[in-house]
Structure formats: C-alpha cells, structure tokens
Design an enzyme around this catalytic site. Sequence first.
Site, mmCIF file in Angstrom:
data_model
loop_
_atom_site.group_PDB
_atom_site.id
_atom_site.type_symbol
_atom_site.label_atom_id
_atom_site.label_comp_id
_atom_site.label_asym_id
_atom_site.label_seq_id
_atom_site.Cartn_x
_atom_site.Cartn_y
_atom_site.Cartn_z
ATOM 1 N N ARG A 119 0.711 -1.163 0.133
ATOM 2 C CA ARG A 119 -0.241 0.309 -0.381
ATOM 3 C C ARG A 119 1.186 1.250 0.098
ATOM 4 O O ARG A 119 0.336 2.202 0.688
ATOM 5 C CB ARG A 119 -0.530 0.584 0.897
ATOM 6 N N LYS A 141 2.807 11.085 -11.952
ATOM 7 C CA LYS A 141 1.921 10.099 -13.284
ATOM 8 C C LYS A 141 2.584 8.815 -12.982
ATOM 9 O O LYS A 141 4.107 8.474 -13.408
ATOM 10 C CB LYS A 141 1.494 10.507 -14.398
ATOM 11 N N GLU A 183 9.215 17.329 -25.592
ATOM 12 C CA GLU A 183 8.674 17.643 -23.727
ATOM 13 C C GLU A 183 8.829 19.113 -23.921
ATOM 14 O O GLU A 183 7.785 19.515 -23.361
ATOM 15 C CB GLU A 183 8.128 16.033 -23.317
ATOM 16 N N LYS A 225 6.629 21.798 -15.226
ATOM 17 C CA LYS A 225 5.878 21.144 -14.815
ATOM 18 C C LYS A 225 5.616 21.152 -13.632
ATOM 19 O O LYS A 225 4.844 20.957 -12.684
ATOM 20 C CB LYS A 225 6.734 19.594 -15.555
ATOM 21 N N GLU A 235 -4.920 16.697 -11.822
ATOM 22 C CA GLU A 235 -5.587 16.805 -12.830
ATOM 23 C C GLU A 235 -7.061 16.720 -13.225
ATOM 24 O O GLU A 235 -7.509 15.912 -13.694
ATOM 25 C CB GLU A 235 -4.951 15.413 -14.154
ATOM 26 N N ARG A 239 -3.994 20.724 -15.182
ATOM 27 C CA ARG A 239 -2.552 19.805 -15.616
ATOM 28 C C ARG A 239 -3.347 19.656 -16.802
ATOM 29 O O ARG A 239 -1.501 18.628 -17.818
ATOM 30 C CB ARG A 239 -2.771 18.685 -14.748
ATOM 31 N N ASN A 243 -1.229 17.504 -21.386
ATOM 32 C CA ASN A 243 -0.981 16.632 -22.740
ATOM 33 C C ASN A 243 -1.445 17.026 -23.924
ATOM 34 O O ASN A 243 -2.000 16.255 -25.566
ATOM 35 C CB ASN A 243 -2.349 15.406 -22.030
ATOM 36 N N HIS A 246 -0.740 14.770 -26.885
ATOM 37 C CA HIS A 246 -0.978 13.998 -26.560
ATOM 38 C C HIS A 246 -2.087 13.102 -26.726
ATOM 39 O O HIS A 246 -1.683 11.255 -27.253
ATOM 40 C CB HIS A 246 -0.561 13.341 -24.910
ATOM 41 N N HIS A 250 -1.129 9.204 -28.393
ATOM 42 C CA HIS A 250 -1.326 8.132 -27.661
ATOM 43 C C HIS A 250 -2.348 7.340 -28.504
ATOM 44 O O HIS A 250 -1.555 6.078 -29.271
ATOM 45 C CB HIS A 250 -2.272 8.084 -26.673
ATOM 46 N N HIS A 263 7.231 7.430 -27.672
ATOM 47 C CA HIS A 263 6.192 8.469 -27.137
ATOM 48 C C HIS A 263 6.770 9.846 -27.761
ATOM 49 O O HIS A 263 6.020 10.187 -28.650
ATOM 50 C CB HIS A 263 6.525 8.018 -25.940
#
Length: 364
Positions: A119, A141, A183, A225, A235, A239, A243, A246, A250, A263
């Site tokens: 956990r 993330k 990026e 960032k 997000e 935030r 992306n 993206h 993606h 990527h």
Amino acid sequence: MAKITVGLGERSYDIEVTAGALTVTSMFERFIGKGGVLVVTNETVAPLYLQAVKDRLTWVGKCEVLILPDGEKFKTLNTLNLIFDALLAGGFSRDATLIALGGGVIGDMVGFAAASYQRGIPFIQIPTTLLSQVDSSVGGKTGVNHPLGKNMIGAFYQPKTVIIDTAVLATLPDREFSAGMAEIIKYGFIYDAAFLGWLEKNIAGLMHRDWALVETAIVRSCEIKAAVVEADERENDRRAILNFGHTYGHAIESNLGYGQWLHGEAVGAGMVMASELSLNIGWITARDHQRVVALVAQCGLPILPPPNMYADAFMRYMALDKKVAAGKLKLVLLRALGDAVATSEFPPEALAAQLAKLQDAARS
Ligand code: NAD
Ligand code: GLY
C-alpha cells in the site's frame, strides 16, 4: 546546480539538476529508509550507470538490484509483477525504498510498484533520458500500459526526490534526444511564450547538445511542470494542458503498437495535429501554426502521422483517452502560443474534417 521544489504540502519534494549528480552530491541518501533499497533499472542503463548508483549505496545494509528488459513493450503488468516478485523474494518491508534508474518506462513502472507495494513505499527517481528528466520523473504519474490503451493502469504517487544528472545524456541516442525535445518545446507552446522564443533562438545549439543550453532548458521545463502540478496535482483540470499533442500521440502509439514510434515522436506529430485543429477553428494564426511545425521539425521529429493511419484508427483510440468525460472528447488546444486549454468546446465536425483529410491525402 539547480534545485526546484515541487510544492505539494506533505508530498513536496526537490528536483536536483546537476552535471555529475550521480557521483558528486549526496542528496538522495537521506530518503533511504531502514528497510534497505531495491534499485530497478534495465539492461541498457545498467552497464552505463548502475555502478555509480551502487557506489553511493555501499553504506546501506540491504541493497538489491533488479534489471528489467528494455522497452515500451515491457511496460506491462507482467513486468510490474517482476518488481513485486523481487520485493517479496527479497523480504522487503514497508520501510524499504525503491530507486528508479532509467527513462520514463522504468520511472513509471517503479513509481506504480512503489504506490502499490504494501500500500505504498517511498521511491526516488533518477531519470536518465531527456524525456524523463523534463517530464515523466516529475509530477507523480505512474503506471503501465494495457493492450487496449496506453498508461491505462496506474496511480498518482509522488517520489521523495528527483536526481537529474545531465551528464548521463551524453550516451543517449539522437533519436531519444529528439523525443525528449518534444516535451521541452511542449512547455513553450502551452505555457511560456518567452521560453518558446528562447527555444527557437537556441534550437541549433540544443540539438548539438550544448550542455549549458540543455541544462537551462531542463531547469525551465521542470519549473513549468512543477508549477502546473502544484496547481492541479490530480489532473482535475489545469494539468491536462501537459497532454498537448498526447491524445493524437497516444492514438498513434496504440495503433502502431507500443515502441514502434517513440513517445516523443508521436507527441511531435500530435502537437502539429492539435495546433492544426487550433488553426482550423480560428484560435491561432497560420503564422503561429507554422512556428509549431517548424520547431517540431527542427527537433528531428515527425510532423505528420504515420502513413496508413486514418480517421477510423484515430477515433477508435482517441475515444479511449483518459480525458473523455461524459462521452465528450477533450483535446488540448492553443488559444495562442504559450497559452493552452483542455477543452471539449470545439466543433466535432472540425476534428472529423481534420481526420478525414488524412484519408483524402492518401487517396490523392
Ligand atoms: P525509455 O524509458 O524507453 O528510454 C528510452 C531508451 O533510452 C531506452 O532504450 C533506455 O534504455 C535508453 N536509455 C535510458 N537512459 C539512457 C542513457 N542515459 N543513455 C543511453 N540510453 C539510455 O523512454 P522515455 O522516453 O524515457 O520515456 C517514455 C515513457 O515515459 C513512456 O512510457 C511514456 O508513457 C512515459 N511518460 C510518462 C510521463 C509521466 O508523467 N509519468 C510523462 C511523459 C512520458
Ligand atoms: N505528462 C503529463 C503529466 O504529467 O500530466
């Protein structure tokens, strides 16, 4: 040396940016708990930088290493399980620390392992690609891919610290360097017009890896960032601007199969597509769009999606995007250079027309 703080209350942490950080500073030792440490890296990075990290940890009673296969295609639940296997077989308890030594694939997987092992245990990011130094190691993330969608299984979980050694970039292949540049220029497009101007002025030097310029770009990227993550860690809204490009990107990655395009390459073409849609709906000028296209190209990144990828493939994968809310797709679009918004307030016909043109272009 530069230090940037990500201010998130009790989850705050520092990012250290130093050439030679792996060998000359001692920032990360204080985050290693009594339960020892498992360093997770991959078969490419291990021969290059594992020894430097191990040399820093000789005082730790229990220090084990796990070397994973290299590649986006291994960013899976199966590979994640190898980390849990090593933690359990090694008898690591909740006061153990994980160290991620590698690019974004390693960082994302190790972060997720840290979030979920017993956990939650602490972890340290030592990013070794340009992309991971300016983006993936910062902001918490973490996760893995699923065959039906990228980064679909994961958690928000912040590291204890991020150690950026710019010297490790000397061994990074050109294609990976370009992917990281995607990026960096993204931050100029979405957040900071002055930084964008600086990037345009210095792009030749950056691509030749003038280290002073590269370090300046890394620091400014991490500052941006950090500011965006501080404003919206999980997000809920702001935030999502990170992306930019993206959602298209993606879709490209998922359609081609993970690892075909990097990527950052998919994000490069995706930023051009998002900019083109911003132009088509009248938000930015043709001159603005040209600046986006030119800078993406100067970074050695694709400015067009892959041949034979048409509207149906884009729509199939874009519908799976995490930014789909109440059945409506959200895209990050430019209101101006240096100013982006995540929005579903665009005419769906404009997106359909943009994607239909891919088919038309292929037919003509
Ligand atoms: P990567 O981790 O696959 O690394 C790229 C390649 O470079 C690999 O072969 C790696 O072994 C090699 N490498 C790493 N460091 C090296 C060095 N110093 N010298 C030589 N080779 C080196 O890819 P990446 O671009 O770092 O990261 C991409 C991943 O990051 C994707 O999975 C993407 O989804 C994820 N990502 C996550 C976030 C986030 O916020 N968590 C943000 C952006 C991207
Ligand atoms: N790279 C996107 C984010 O961190 O939110």
